[in-house]
Every structure is written in structure tokens, then in C-alpha cells.
Design a protein around this motif. Structure first.
Motif, mmCIF file in Angstrom:
data_model
loop_
_atom_site.group_PDB
_atom_site.id
_atom_site.type_symbol
_atom_site.label_atom_id
_atom_site.label_comp_id
_atom_site.label_asym_id
_atom_site.label_seq_id
_atom_site.Cartn_x
_atom_site.Cartn_y
_atom_site.Cartn_z
ATOM 1 N N PRO A 246 11.933 56.174 4.803
ATOM 2 C CA PRO A 246 11.647 57.551 4.363
ATOM 3 C C PRO A 246 11.132 57.637 2.919
ATOM 4 N N ALA A 247 11.674 56.825 2.021
ATOM 5 C CA ALA A 247 11.193 56.845 0.624
ATOM 6 C C ALA A 247 9.743 56.359 0.568
ATOM 7 N N TYR A 248 9.414 55.360 1.386
ATOM 8 C CA TYR A 248 8.034 54.863 1.443
ATOM 9 C C TYR A 248 7.089 55.985 1.862
ATOM 10 N N PHE A 249 7.488 56.751 2.889
ATOM 11 C CA PHE A 249 6.616 57.833 3.357
ATOM 12 C C PHE A 249 6.583 59.021 2.392
ATOM 13 N N ALA A 250 7.689 59.258 1.696
ATOM 14 C CA ALA A 250 7.695 60.321 0.683
ATOM 15 C C ALA A 250 6.645 60.009 -0.380
ATOM 16 N N GLU A 251 6.624 58.755 -0.803
ATOM 17 C CA GLU A 251 5.653 58.313 -1.806
ATOM 18 C C GLU A 251 4.221 58.392 -1.257
ATOM 19 N N LYS A 288 13.998 63.791 -4.390
ATOM 20 C CA LYS A 288 14.646 62.877 -5.350
ATOM 21 C C LYS A 288 13.629 62.196 -6.262
ATOM 22 N N LEU A 289 12.498 61.798 -5.664
ATOM 23 C CA LEU A 289 11.508 60.993 -6.400
ATOM 24 C C LEU A 289 10.589 61.821 -7.288
ATOM 25 N N PHE A 290 10.287 63.043 -6.852
ATOM 26 C CA PHE A 290 9.273 63.830 -7.560
ATOM 27 C C PHE A 290 9.848 65.176 -7.997
ATOM 28 N N ALA A 291 9.188 65.805 -8.931
ATOM 29 C CA ALA A 291 9.739 67.027 -9.532
ATOM 30 C C ALA A 291 9.476 68.278 -8.691
ATOM 31 N N CYS A 292 9.208 68.109 -7.395
ATOM 32 C CA CYS A 292 8.951 69.272 -6.544
ATOM 33 C C CYS A 292 9.362 68.935 -5.119
ATOM 34 N N SER A 293 9.321 69.943 -4.236
ATOM 35 C CA SER A 293 9.638 69.682 -2.831
ATOM 36 C C SER A 293 8.349 69.358 -2.075
ATOM 37 N N LEU A 294 8.500 68.685 -0.946
ATOM 38 C CA LEU A 294 7.336 68.379 -0.096
ATOM 39 C C LEU A 294 6.686 69.687 0.357
ATOM 40 N N PHE A 295 7.511 70.658 0.723
ATOM 41 C CA PHE A 295 7.029 71.960 1.180
ATOM 42 C C PHE A 295 6.119 72.617 0.133
ATOM 43 N N SER A 296 6.588 72.642 -1.121
ATOM 44 C CA SER A 296 5.802 73.321 -2.175
ATOM 45 C C SER A 296 4.505 72.570 -2.469
ATOM 46 N N MET A 297 4.536 71.241 -2.338
ATOM 47 C CA MET A 297 3.320 70.475 -2.598
ATOM 48 C C MET A 297 2.289 70.707 -1.501
ATOM 49 N N ILE A 298 2.745 70.744 -0.242
ATOM 50 C CA ILE A 298 1.830 71.028 0.878
ATOM 51 C C ILE A 298 1.237 72.429 0.700
ATOM 52 N N LYS A 299 2.098 73.359 0.332
ATOM 53 C CA LYS A 299 1.680 74.760 0.164
ATOM 54 C C LYS A 299 0.586 74.891 -0.895
ATOM 55 N N GLY A 300 0.749 74.143 -1.978
ATOM 56 C CA GLY A 300 -0.209 74.244 -3.073
ATOM 57 C C GLY A 300 -1.484 73.456 -2.840
ATOM 58 N N ASP A 301 -1.454 72.577 -1.833
ATOM 59 C CA ASP A 301 -2.558 71.634 -1.678
ATOM 60 C C ASP A 301 -3.407 71.854 -0.439
ATOM 61 N N LEU A 312 5.155 74.138 9.073
ATOM 62 C CA LEU A 312 6.082 74.177 10.198
ATOM 63 C C LEU A 312 6.609 72.773 10.532
ATOM 64 N N LEU A 313 5.743 71.766 10.434
ATOM 65 C CA LEU A 313 6.171 70.382 10.662
ATOM 66 C C LEU A 313 7.135 69.927 9.569
ATOM 67 N N CYS A 314 6.878 70.393 8.343
ATOM 68 C CA CYS A 314 7.750 70.044 7.219
ATOM 69 C C CYS A 314 9.143 70.628 7.461
ATOM 70 N N GLY A 315 9.192 71.841 8.033
ATOM 71 C CA GLY A 315 10.461 72.370 8.518
ATOM 72 C C GLY A 315 11.353 73.045 7.496
ATOM 73 N N GLY A 316 10.864 73.306 6.290
ATOM 74 C CA GLY A 316 11.703 73.999 5.306
ATOM 75 C C GLY A 316 11.487 73.489 3.908
ATOM 76 N N ASP A 317 11.959 74.276 2.953
ATOM 77 C CA ASP A 317 11.747 73.962 1.540
ATOM 78 C C ASP A 317 13.023 73.437 0.909
ATOM 79 N N ASP A 318 12.920 72.414 0.088
ATOM 80 C CA ASP A 318 14.076 71.875 -0.623
ATOM 81 C C ASP A 318 13.971 72.181 -2.112
ATOM 82 N N ALA A 319 13.499 73.377 -2.430
ATOM 83 C CA ALA A 319 13.245 73.739 -3.829
ATOM 84 C C ALA A 319 14.539 73.675 -4.637
#
Length: 319
Positions: A246-251, A288-301, A312-319
Motif C-alpha cells: 500500500p505504501a508503494y502505491f500511495a507513492e 502518513k507520507l504526504f501533507a494531504c489526503s488522496l481524496f483532496s489530491m485527486i479532487k485538485g488534479d 467514488l473509487l477513493c471512497g472518502g476523504d482522510d483530511a
């Protein structure tokens, strides 16, 4: 299977393939397409359920659902939805095929899939590749790559890693790696390829700890100093996946979206292939690794229906 519960996409409980097929047919019938209905339904069904919908659709309407979706949708949103409609092993086999056929080789795809899949998944991918293309995946990859990069890919394709932790060889492996890299003028790449390609993830984690004590460097740091290019990328991916998939894919997701332009192919591939496997863990590691959530990064990008489906695939925000 324990791992399967770590996905954000789960099977729908009161599932009816016929009803779903009818909803999709209505969403594409007549003028204009109801993209929201399509993306909300398909991201709320497991891949196995999507296959049942595909069958029901053909039975009811005499048409191929994927062909119809391709005809109605476009761009990245279409690529994402077609990915969701493909069985996981077939999706990997197709991704690898596209990476090696045509002009140039997309090494990134070879690295990502072969470093992160389980031995059983690799065997299934090889079988699916042969069935779909009547070709040998190992031969195709060997014909398209070279050197130690090719050798490590071939080792990973054997899907024959040792099981468990070999207590007696932890120290030896660490010493052999140290002698092959940091202690040597030039690098003995073959040693890195053989050890990292053949040991189990649990064993390698112990070796990395022993290596750190011995060399004073993390294994990743030594790889970056001792190797370069595709071989470096593949060795790093193998090490990172041994530590945490999971950490590999987060990166991987972070770097697909960071900076100018988005690597949509990687973003789509990871979101599709991990949504039912470990997306919850990827989200946790991302936070944990980055200063934002995956959800917010997808949203902004991203934008439009493509963004809606990814969120929807991301399934929620971890802000």
C-alpha cells in the motif's frame, strides 16, 4: 480472504444484474448519456458483479455492454470505466501487452505490475496473456528489455519466491548485498537481482534491517547510489513492495499527480486495480507520507465525470 476487505469497492448486497443492466441501457438510450447513473452504479459493484451485469446486458439487449459504453463515453472517463469492466487478471495482462507492443516500451507498467503482484497473480497473468494473445509473456518481455533489468523481470515472472523467513541466511544476505554494492568498486548488479528477486517479503524486511545495521544506509539509498535507469526503478519497487505494497502505491499515486501534468494512465491503472484490494490502506499510507489526503489530491488534479468516478473509487476523504 483478509486482504479483500481492505478495498473501498465492495459487492453490492441486494444485487440484481438484470435491473442494473436495464439502468445502464436507459442511461445510454436516446439523445445524450446519463454519465452520473453509469459511474454511480459501476463504482458501487464489485468486478465479479460487473461481469454478471455484462452477461445480463447481452442477454436482454443483444449488445455488448463494453462496446456500448465505449460508444457513449470518451477520453479518460471512458478509459476508467472500461478498466472497471475488465476482470482484474485480464486487466493486468492487457496493461502489460500495451506496455510492450508498439513503439518503445513502457517500463513503468512492467515495474509496477510485476513488483507488486503475488506469485499466484503473476502465474494467472501469464496464463491469461497466453489465452488472450497466444503469446508467451516472458518471451515478449525478454524480447523488449535487456541486461539486469530483463533478468530481474524474468525472475519475477517465475513467481517462485522462497516462502517465509530463512533465519540462517538473513545476515549472510545482508553481507552479500553490502559487498556487492557499497563495499565494491563498481556494483555487482546480479547479486541484487538474485537476492531481491527470490526472497519472500517477510525475509527481505529482516534483511533490510540487518543491512541498515551493517551499512548505515537504508537499502533504497544504496540502490539509488549503485544503480540507475530501469534497473534502479525495478529494484526500488521490489524493495518498497517488500516493505509495504500500500505504501508503494500511495507513492505511485502521489507522483502520478504531482507537478505539471497528470500521469492519467498510472492514476487510472492503480485506482482500478487496487479499489477492491487495499485502497483503504493506500489512503492511510498516503495521508502518513504526504501533507494531504488522496481524496483532496485527486479532487485538485482532475475534473468532470472522470474526477467523480475516481473520488467514488477513493471512497472518502482522510483530511
Amino acid at each position: 480472504m483478509f486482504q479483500a476487505t481492505r478495498g473501498t469497492v465492495k459487492p453490492s448486497l441486494n444485487f440484481n444484474a438484470t435491473t442494473d443492466a436495464e439502468v445502464l441501457y436507459k442511461a445510454m438510450k436516446g439523445l445524450g448519456t446519463n454519465e452520473d447513473a453509469i459511474l454511480e452504479l459501476l463504482t458501487a459493484r464489485s468486478n465479479a458483479q460487473r461481469q454478471d451485469i455484462k452477461t445480463a446486458y447481452k442477454t436482454l439487449f443483444g449488445k455488448d455492454l463494453v462496446d456500448n459504453l465505449k460508444g457513449e463515453l470518451g477520453g479518460k472517463f471512458e478509459t476508467l470505466i472500461v478498466g472497471l469492466m475488465t476482470p482484474p487478471i485480464a486487466y493486468d495482462a492487457t496493461s502489460l501487452r500495451n506496455a510492450i507492443k508498439g513503439a518503445g516500451t513502457d517500463e513503468k507498467v512492467l515495474v509496477e505490475i510485476l513488483a507488486s503482484r503475488t506469485p499466484q497473480q503473476v502465474k494467472d497473468i501469464i496464463a491469461a496473456y497466453r489465452q488472450e494473445y497466444d503469446d508467451d509473456l516472458e518471451e515478449d518481455i525478454s524480447g523488449d528489455t535487456s541486461g539486469h533489468f530483463k533478468r530481474l523481470l524474468v525472475i519475477l515472472l517465475q513467481a517462485n519466491r522462497q516462502q517465509g523467513i530463512q533465519q540462517g541466511t538473513i545476515e549472510t544476505d545482508a553481507q552479500v548485498l553490502f559487498k556487492a554494492g557499497e563495499q565494491k568498486f563498481g556494483t555487482d548488479e546480479q547479486t541484487f537481482v538474485t537476492i531481491l528477486g527470490n526472497r519472500s517479503a517477510e525475509h527481505l524486511r529482516k534483511v533490510f534491517d540487518a543491512y541498515m545495521k551493517l551499512a548505515g544506509y537504508e537499502m533504497e539509498e544504496s540502490i539509488k547510489r549503485e544503480t540507475s535507469g530501469s534497473l534502479e526503478d525495478l529494484l526500488l519497487a521490489v524493495v518498497k513492495c517488500a516493505r509495504s505494497v500500500p505504501a508503494y502505491f500511495a507513492e505511485t499515486l502521489y507522483y502520478a499527480m504531482k507537478g505539471a501534468g497528470t500521469d492519467d494512465d498510472t492514476l487510472i491503472r492503480v485506482m482500478v486495480s487496487r479499489s477492491e484490494v487495499d485502497m483503504l490502506d493506500i489512503r492511510t499510507e498516503f495521508r502518513k507520507l504526504f501533507a494531504c489526503s488522496l481524496f483532496s489530491m485527486i479532487k485538485g488534479d482532475t475534473s468532470g465525470d472522470y474526477r467523480k468516478a475516481l473520488l467514488l473509487l477513493c471512497g472518502g476523504d482522510d483530511a
